[in-house]
Scaffold this active site. Structure first.
Site, PDB file in Angstrom:
ATOM      1  N   HIS A  22      25.649 -58.304   8.654  1.00 57.45           N
ATOM      2  CA  HIS A  22      25.526 -59.739   8.366  1.00 57.45           C
ATOM      3  C   HIS A  22      26.290 -60.091   7.089  1.00 57.45           C
ATOM      4  O   HIS A  22      27.099 -61.031   7.078  1.00 57.45           O
ATOM      5  CB  HIS A  22      24.047 -60.089   8.209  1.00 57.45           C
ATOM      6  CG  HIS A  22      23.776 -61.524   7.914  1.00 57.45           C
ATOM      7  ND1 HIS A  22      23.315 -62.417   8.859  1.00 57.45           N
ATOM      8  CD2 HIS A  22      23.895 -62.252   6.764  1.00 57.45           C
ATOM      9  CE1 HIS A  22      23.164 -63.602   8.310  1.00 57.45           C
ATOM     10  NE2 HIS A  22      23.513 -63.528   7.034  1.00 57.45           N
ATOM     11  N   GLU A  23      26.040 -59.348   6.021  1.00 52.64           N
ATOM     12  CA  GLU A  23      26.696 -59.646   4.748  1.00 52.64           C
ATOM     13  C   GLU A  23      28.191 -59.349   4.800  1.00 52.64           C
ATOM     14  O   GLU A  23      29.009 -60.117   4.276  1.00 52.64           O
ATOM     15  CB  GLU A  23      26.032 -58.861   3.616  1.00 52.64           C
ATOM     16  CG  GLU A  23      24.602 -59.295   3.314  1.00 52.64           C
ATOM     17  CD  GLU A  23      24.516 -60.759   2.925  1.00 52.64           C
ATOM     18  OE1 GLU A  23      25.465 -61.273   2.306  1.00 52.64           O
ATOM     19  OE2 GLU A  23      23.496 -61.386   3.235  1.00 52.64           O
ATOM     20  N   HIS A  26      30.217 -62.166   6.323  1.00 51.52           N
ATOM     21  CA  HIS A  26      30.530 -63.269   5.416  1.00 51.52           C
ATOM     22  C   HIS A  26      31.800 -62.955   4.614  1.00 51.52           C
ATOM     23  O   HIS A  26      32.679 -63.814   4.453  1.00 51.52           O
ATOM     24  CB  HIS A  26      29.373 -63.510   4.443  1.00 51.52           C
ATOM     25  CG  HIS A  26      28.156 -64.112   5.060  1.00 51.52           C
ATOM     26  ND1 HIS A  26      28.201 -65.195   5.905  1.00 51.52           N
ATOM     27  CD2 HIS A  26      26.838 -63.783   4.934  1.00 51.52           C
ATOM     28  CE1 HIS A  26      26.970 -65.517   6.280  1.00 51.52           C
ATOM     29  NE2 HIS A  26      26.128 -64.677   5.705  1.00 51.52           N
TER      30      HIS A  26
END
Length: 235
Positions: A22-23, A26
Site C-alpha cells: 500500500h505505502e 503511493h
C-alpha cells in the site's frame, strides 16, 4: 509449537505485506507523476522495514491478532498502518489530479492483491496432493487472511477523511471551497479516527464501528472477490 502460532504468524505476515505494498504504491505513483520525494527518502521499496511504524505496523496488528486468538480462537480482522510515504503534491505535474491518483494507488494495489490472492486458491487446490493436507490448510488460511487484510486496509483508507486516502481523493475532487475546508481537517484526522474507532468503544460498549465495518463493508467485498476469482463465496 502452540496451536495458535501458525494463525498468528499468517495474520501478521498478511497485514505487513498489505501495508508494505500500500505505502510503496503511493511512492511509485508519485514518482511516475513527477515527484521524487519518496525516492530520495528511500521509501520507494517493497522492503517492509522501510515502511514499519512501531505502533501501527507491529503493536496494533499484533495486539488485535493476539486478542482475537485468546477470545474467539481465530483472526477475523487485522488493522494497522505504516509510516506515511512523503509526497510533495506541488511537485506533481498536475497537483490536484496527481493527488487523487497518488492517494488512490494505495487502495488500488490492495484491491489487486486481494484478487490475486484469491486466484492463488486454484493453484493451492491443484497442488494439494503434493504438499499434503496440513500445508494446504495453512496456505488457504494465509490466502484468506491476505484477502481480508488487503480489503480492510484498502476499504478503510477510502473513508473520506484526510489524511486517509479517501479524504485526499475527496479534496482533489470537490470544488475549491469545500475542498479547502476538508483539507484543514488533516492535522486532526488520525486523532479523530483513533478516538472514534478505538477509544470511544471503551467508554461506550455499544459503539463498535469496526465490527459494523467488517460485517457490512468488508464481508460483502470478500464475497465479491471470491466470486470474481471463480470461487464459492460462501464462507
Amino acid at each position: 509449537m502452540p496451536d495458535w502460532l501458525p494463525e498468528a504468524l499468517a495474520a501478521v505476515l498478511a497485514a505487513v505485506l498489505a501495508i508494505t505494498f500500500h505505502e510503496a504504491a503511493h511512492g511509485y505513483a508519485a514518482l511516475a507523476l513527477g515527484d521524487d520525494t519518496a525516492k530520495r527518502a528511500g521509501r520507494i521499496s517493497l522492503n517492509p522495514i522501510r515502511h514499519v511504524d512501531p505502533v501501527g505496523t507491529l503493536l496494533v496488528p499484533g495486539l488485535m491478532v493476539l486478542g482475537q486468538l485468546l477470545t474467539i480462537g481465530r483472526v477475523e480482522a487485522v488493522f494497522g498502518w505504516a509510516k506515511p510515504v512523503p509526497v510533495n503534491f506541488w511537485a506533481l505535474r498536475n497537483p490536484r489530479w496527481g493527488m487523487v491518483l497518488v492517494a488512490a494507488a494505495g487502495p488500488g494495489i490492495n484491491a489487486v492483491l486481494a484478487f490475486g490472492s484469491a486466484l492463488l486458491v486454484h493453484a493451492v487446490l491443484a497442488g494439494q496432493g503434493l504438499v499434503g493436507p496440513d500445508v494446504t490448510q495453512f496456505l488457504l488460511r494465509f490466502i484468506a487472511l491476505s484477502i481480508l487484510a488487503n480489503l480492510v486496509l484498502g476499504l478503510f483508507n477510502l473513508m473520506p477523511l484526510p489524511p486517509l486516502d479517501g479524504g485526499r481523493i475527496m479534496v482533489g475532487l470537490l470544488p475549491r471551497a469545500p475542498a479547502i475546508a476538508l483539507a484543514r481537517v488533516e492535522p486532526y484526522g488520525l486523532m479523530i479516527v483513533i478516538g472514534a474507532l478505538f477509544l470511544l468503544p471503551m467508554a461506550v460498549p455499544a459503539w463498535d464501528p469496526m465490527a459494523w465495518f467488517v460485517r457490512h463493508i468488508v464481508a460483502p467485498a470478500f464475497d465479491v472477490v471470491l466470486l470474481l476469482a471463480g470461487l464459492n463465496a460462501g464462507r
